[in-house]
Design a protein around this motif. Sequence first.
Motif, PDB file in Angstrom:
ATOM      1  N   ALA A 285       0.828  -1.203   0.000  1.00 45.29           N
ATOM      2  CA  ALA A 285       0.000   0.000   0.000  1.00 45.29           C
ATOM      3  C   ALA A 285       0.861   1.252   0.000  1.00 45.29           C
ATOM      4  CB  ALA A 285      -0.921  -0.011   1.224  1.00 45.29           C
ATOM      5  N   LYS A 286       1.992   1.201   0.725  1.00 44.33           N
ATOM      6  CA  LYS A 286       2.872   2.376   0.773  1.00 44.33           C
ATOM      7  C   LYS A 286       3.451   2.681  -0.602  1.00 44.33           C
ATOM      8  CE  LYS A 286       4.221   2.090   5.642  1.00 44.33           C
ATOM      9  NZ  LYS A 286       5.310   1.808   6.597  1.00 44.33           N
ATOM     10  N   ASN A 287       3.814   1.637  -1.354  1.00 39.66           N
ATOM     11  CA  ASN A 287       4.323   1.872  -2.711  1.00 39.66           C
ATOM     12  C   ASN A 287       3.276   2.566  -3.567  1.00 39.66           C
ATOM     13  OD1 ASN A 287       6.792   0.677  -2.130  1.00 39.66           O
ATOM     14  ND2 ASN A 287       6.098  -1.376  -2.724  1.00 39.66           N
TER      15      ASN A 287
ATOM     16  N   GLY B 150       1.021   7.587  -5.874  1.00 44.75           N
ATOM     17  CA  GLY B 150      -0.090   8.546  -5.865  1.00 44.75           C
ATOM     18  C   GLY B 150       0.355   9.920  -5.416  1.00 44.75           C
ATOM     19  N   LEU B 151       1.271   9.964  -4.440  1.00 42.09           N
ATOM     20  CA  LEU B 151       1.761  11.251  -3.952  1.00 42.09           C
ATOM     21  C   LEU B 151       2.553  11.993  -5.019  1.00 42.09           C
ATOM     22  CD1 LEU B 151       2.880  10.355  -0.298  1.00 42.09           C
ATOM     23  CD2 LEU B 151       0.926  11.753  -0.990  1.00 42.09           C
ATOM     24  N   LEU B 152       3.326  11.235  -5.803  1.00 45.05           N
ATOM     25  CA  LEU B 152       4.069  11.882  -6.889  1.00 45.05           C
ATOM     26  C   LEU B 152       3.122  12.528  -7.886  1.00 45.05           C
ATOM     27  CD1 LEU B 152       6.871   9.212  -7.500  1.00 45.05           C
ATOM     28  CD2 LEU B 152       7.129  11.461  -6.416  1.00 45.05           C
ATOM     29  N   ILE B 153       2.070  11.781  -8.237  1.00 44.29           N
ATOM     30  CA  ILE B 153       1.058  12.335  -9.156  1.00 44.29           C
ATOM     31  C   ILE B 153       0.399  13.555  -8.540  1.00 44.29           C
ATOM     32  CG2 ILE B 153      -1.093  11.844 -10.360  1.00 44.29           C
ATOM     33  CD1 ILE B 153      -0.205   8.905 -10.489  1.00 44.29           C
TER      34      ILE B 153
END
Length: 502
Positions: free
Chosen positions: A257-259, A264-267
Motif C-alpha cells: 500500500a505504501k508503494n 499517488g503522492l508523486l502524481i
Amino acid sequence: MKILYRLFAVALLSFSATGVFAQSSGDNFVREADSKLQAKEYTTARYMYGKAYKAYAAESKIDKAVQAVVNMSALYHREGFFKEAFEHLNNAEFQLKAYEEANNVQLPASHFLLARERERMYVKMRRSESAREQLEKMRTYANAANDSTLNTDFLTESVKVYYSLGQNDKGEEAANQLIGHYLSANDFDTAKECYRNLIDMSVKTGNVHLTQKAYDKYVAWADSVAEVKAAEEHASLQKDLDEANVAIENRDSSITAKNAIIIGLLILAAGLAAGLVFVSIALLRYMARSRRQKKAIATAQEHNQLKNMFLANISSQMEPTLNTLPANLPAAQALKDFAGHIQELSELEASQTELYPVEQVNMSNFCEALAEEVRPKTAKDVTVTVTAPKMTAPINEEALGKVLTHLLNNAAQYTPEGGKISLEFKKRGPHNIQFIVTDNGCGISEEQRENLFRPFSTVRDLTGGDGLGLPICSLTVAKMNGSLRLDDTFTHGTRFIVELHP
C-alpha cells in the motif's frame, strides 16, 4: 398486630423528631465501637454498638440499626449471655417489622442478618433443630432479596452448621454447592480456601473418612485447575501467535500500500505544482484588488474627515453672523442651536475611537438627580418615577447625564397631562448595564423610526427642532462602549434603552 406495628412506628418517628440523638449520629458510635473491638475491649464495644443501634433507630436508618444490634448480640453470646442476645435480636426484629409496615416495604436482607445471628447462637447451644429452622429462614430471605452475596453467605453458614452438628453429608453437599459457585465465577483462590476449610472442619469433627474424601476431592480439583490453567496458557500463546501472523500479513500489505501511496503522492505533487501556479496568479490579482480597495477606503476616510472639518468650519464661520441676530427671534435661536449641534456632531464622529473616562457613581443618586431636573418641565399631573438600587457602576456621569436628560426632556415634551415617565437602571451582567426611559405619550410613527438616529435624513423647519439630538446621543453612547436603541416591542408610548458595557 398490624395496628401495634403502626403505633410503634409512629412512636419511633416522634422519638426521632425530638432530636435526642442529634448531637451524635449512629455512624460515630459505630466507629468508636469498632475501635474498641479492635482493642479487645469487648464490654465497651458492646455498649457502643447498643448506642449506635438506638441512634440509627431514632434516625429511621433501620438497616444500619439491625447491623449494629447484630454486632452487639454477637458480643453478648460470645461471653455466654444468650438471654440478653436473644432479647436484643427480638426487639430489633419487632422494630424492623414495624418499620416495614409503616413504610410498606420489605427488607429481607435485614431479616437475614437477624436469622443468621440466631442460627450461630443455636449452634453454640447445640440446638440443632432450631439452628436448621434459622437456616431455612436464611434461605427464604436470601431468595427474596435476590442477592448473590446473601446466597453465598447462606451456603457458608450451612457448611458450618451441618459440620458442627455432625451432619456431614449435608455439610459436604452445601460445601460442594459453595465451591461450585466460586468455580463458575473462576474464583479459584476462594474455592481453594473453601476446600481447605472443609478439610479443617472434617479434622475437627474427627471423621477420618470425611477427611480423606475431602482431601481426595481437593487433590483432584487442584489437578483439574492446573489443566485448565495450562489450557488457558496454551490458548493465550496460540492467540499471540495468530496475532503475530496477522501483523506480518498486515505489514506485507502495508508495504504494498505504501508503494501505491508513494506513486499517488508523486502524481498529486505534480497536480499541486500546476495548481500552485494558478493560485499564485489568482493571489497576485487579489493583492492588486486589495490595494485598490485599501486606497479607496483611505480616500473615503480622508473625505469623511474633510467633511467633518468642513461642517465644523461652517459652524464656526456662521457663529459670528448668528450672534448679530436678535436673540429673541426663534429662527435665530434655532440657527444657533443647529450650528452648535453640527459642531458637536462633527467632533463626535471624528473621535469615535476615543472612549470617555469612567468612574464609580451611585446609581440611585444619579438617576434621582436627573428625574428631579425634568419634573418642572412636564405637563400637569405627570408622574416621574425612578427605579434604581443603591449601588455604584462605572460611568461617565457628564456624558451619560446629557444623553438621559435629552431622552427625559423628549418624554416630558410628548407626555400628556396625567401621564407617566419612568427612568430605570438594571444590571444585566458583570459588564452589562441598562438605563431605560419610558413614557406613555403618543409614541413614534413607523416612518420616523427608520431614520431616527440618522442626521440630516429629512428637511425640516429648524424652529421645531433640527433632529440632531438623537444622532448626537447615539454617538455619545457609542463613545461609552454602548448603544442607544428604540424598543420596538413597546406599544403604549415610547421606550429608549441605553445599554453600556463598562
